[in-house]
Design a protein around this motif. Structure first.
Motif, short mmCIF file in Angstrom:
data_model
loop_
_atom_site.label_atom_id
_atom_site.label_comp_id
_atom_site.label_asym_id
_atom_site.label_seq_id
_atom_site.Cartn_x
_atom_site.Cartn_y
_atom_site.Cartn_z
N ALA A 1 0.83 -1.21 0.00
CA ALA A 1 0.00 0.00 0.00
C ALA A 1 0.87 1.26 0.00
CB ALA A 1 -0.92 -0.01 1.21
N LEU A 2 1.95 1.26 0.77
CA LEU A 2 2.81 2.44 0.83
C LEU A 2 3.47 2.71 -0.53
CD1 LEU A 2 4.57 1.99 4.31
CD2 LEU A 2 2.79 3.65 3.70
N GLN A 3 3.73 1.67 -1.27
CA GLN A 3 4.34 1.84 -2.60
C GLN A 3 3.29 2.00 -3.70
OE1 GLN A 3 8.15 -0.70 -3.10
NE2 GLN A 3 6.89 -1.89 -1.66
N ARG A 4 2.01 1.99 -3.28
CA ARG A 4 0.88 2.15 -4.22
C ARG A 4 0.94 1.12 -5.36
NH1 ARG A 4 0.38 8.79 -4.73
NH2 ARG A 4 0.13 9.17 -2.47
N GLY A 5 1.35 -0.08 -5.00
CA GLY A 5 1.36 -1.16 -5.97
C GLY A 5 2.49 -1.13 -6.97
N ARG A 6 3.43 -0.22 -6.78
CA ARG A 6 4.58 -0.13 -7.69
C ARG A 6 5.88 -0.08 -6.91
NH1 ARG A 6 3.76 1.06 -12.98
NH2 ARG A 6 1.60 1.45 -13.63
N CYS A 7 6.89 -0.78 -7.42
CA CYS A 7 8.18 -0.79 -6.75
C CYS A 7 8.76 0.62 -6.71
CB CYS A 7 9.13 -1.73 -7.49
SG CYS A 7 10.82 -1.74 -6.81
N ARG A 8 9.14 1.06 -5.54
CA ARG A 8 9.67 2.42 -5.41
C ARG A 8 11.06 2.56 -6.03
NH1 ARG A 8 13.30 3.34 -1.28
NH2 ARG A 8 13.70 1.60 0.14
N HIS A 9 11.69 1.44 -6.35
CA HIS A 9 13.02 1.48 -6.96
C HIS A 9 12.94 1.61 -8.49
CE1 HIS A 9 14.87 0.42 -3.13
NE2 HIS A 9 13.98 -0.56 -3.01
N CYS A 10 12.07 0.78 -9.11
CA CYS A 10 12.03 0.75 -10.57
C CYS A 10 10.71 1.25 -11.15
CB CYS A 10 12.29 -0.67 -11.08
SG CYS A 10 11.04 -1.87 -10.57
N GLY A 11 9.71 1.43 -10.29
CA GLY A 11 8.42 1.93 -10.76
C GLY A 11 7.54 0.91 -11.45
N LYS A 12 7.98 -0.34 -11.52
CA LYS A 12 7.18 -1.38 -12.19
C LYS A 12 6.09 -1.88 -11.24
CE LYS A 12 10.94 -2.93 -15.18
NZ LYS A 12 11.82 -4.07 -15.57
N PRO A 13 4.95 -2.33 -11.80
CA PRO A 13 3.85 -2.82 -10.96
C PRO A 13 4.27 -4.06 -10.17
CG PRO A 13 3.09 -2.39 -13.21
CD PRO A 13 4.58 -2.31 -13.23
N LEU A 14 3.85 -4.10 -8.92
CA LEU A 14 4.09 -5.28 -8.09
C LEU A 14 2.94 -6.27 -8.26
CD1 LEU A 14 5.25 -3.47 -4.82
CD2 LEU A 14 6.70 -4.63 -6.50
N PRO A 15 3.20 -7.56 -8.17
CA PRO A 15 2.13 -8.56 -8.33
C PRO A 15 1.05 -8.40 -7.25
CG PRO A 15 4.29 -9.58 -8.50
CD PRO A 15 4.53 -8.19 -8.00
N TRP A 16 -0.19 -8.41 -7.68
CA TRP A 16 -1.31 -8.31 -6.74
C TRP A 16 -1.45 -9.55 -5.88
CZ3 TRP A 16 -4.43 -4.56 -5.01
CH2 TRP A 16 -4.41 -3.34 -5.69
N ARG A 17 -0.79 -10.64 -6.28
CA ARG A 17 -0.92 -11.85 -5.48
C ARG A 17 -0.28 -11.67 -4.10
NH1 ARG A 17 3.08 -13.12 -9.18
NH2 ARG A 17 5.13 -13.56 -8.27
#
Length: 284
Positions: free
Chosen positions: A59-75
């Motif tokens: 939640a803090l990263q809003r679903g995206r990696c704060r390092h690369c900006g790519k979406p994180l898996p919803w799983r």
């Protein structure tokens, strides 16, 4: 009703869900150690504690990696929330029993969810996880007392009978499918999983557990056929649905495995299974 046990159970479930995600991400990849620093699944960047907190980190990263900006898996948050809900929902069924019974069943939920997630993603069931679960079930059956409420297998004979029924039934299905299709329509890992389920459930509950998992597998297969465009003989994550069926029984107990058609079919299968066991052991 005190809410504290539910909160503690949910927090334990979040931690177990986090561990499930880590194992499911690392276990199938030989080059990644099971223990060690955590890295982003997208970029490989080293993660901090805030990044990996269950649900909160996502939640803090809003679903995206704060390092690369790519979406994180919803799983990741989905599995953590599922485990939190499962642990909390299981508490009412075991709250009046010795605490170790609840803890053992929570371990089973954790192990089965991990196996289910790996099978869903990689079509793999690792024997080491099967034997680890069987080992825990064996120790509990030997050291614990009787369980007339069927919260755990009632003794070593109950455990071995459940494992024999589960493994024998699925090995028979494995051979029949191999003879009909001339290829493995059912993986041998599913046979090992059926042995584990039998050891966890005992012969009083194994038939209902396997039947419920099979029904869920059929529902998933129909969904893939009409929505996903898969053919009938394409891969269906059968191990995943078997695990989910057992988790539902662990959480709701008799409300699931003795309900309606499940109760009638499981009663019939258990009678047949007990008859076979009595024949093999010479009991009358």
């Amino acid at each position: 009703m005190s809410i504290l046990p539910y909160v503690l159970a949910a927090l334990a479930g979040l931690a177990a869900g986090w561990a499930t995600n880590v194992l499911a991400e690392r276990f199938p990849k030989v080059e990644r150690p099971i223990f060690g620093p955590l890295h982003c699944v997208r970029s490989g960047e080293r993660l901090t504690l805030g990044d990996v907190l269950p649900v909160i980190g996502f939640a803090l990263q809003r679903g995206r990696c704060r390092h690369c900006g790519k979406p994180l898996p919803w799983r990741f948050p989905a599995v953590e929330i599922f485990m939190a809900v499962a642990f909390a929902f299981a508490w009412p069924l075991y709250q009046d029993l010795p605490l170790y019974i609840y803890c053992v069943n929570l371990f089973y939920i954790f192990l089965l969810t991990t196996i289910a997630l790996i099978d869903w993603r990689h079509r793999l069931i690792y024997p080491v996880m099967i034997w680890a679960g069987c080992g825990v079930a064996l120790v509990v059956a030997v050291l614990s007392g009787p369980h007339p409420e069927n919260s755990l297998p009632d003794g070593l004979g109950n455990l071995l009978g459940g494992a024999a029924i589960g493994g024998g039934l699925f090995y028979l299905i494995y051979l029949i499918a191999l003879a009909i299709y001339r290829r493995r329509a059912l993986g041998f890992g599913d046979v090992l999983l059926a042995i584990l389920i039998g050891a966890m459930m005992g012969y009083y509950r194994v038939a209902a557990a396997l039947f419920l998992g099979s029904v869920l597998g059929g529902v998933v297969a129909i969904g893939f056929f009409f929505v996903g465009g898969k053919r009938w003989r394409e891969f269906i994550p059968y191990g995943t649905t078997l695990c989910l069926g057992v988790v539902l029984i662990i959480i709701w107990g008799q409300a699931i495995w003795q309900w309606g058609p499940f109760g009638l079919i499981s009663f019939f299968l258990n009678i047949v299974g007990l008859y076979v066991i009595n024949l093999l052991t010479g009991q009358h």
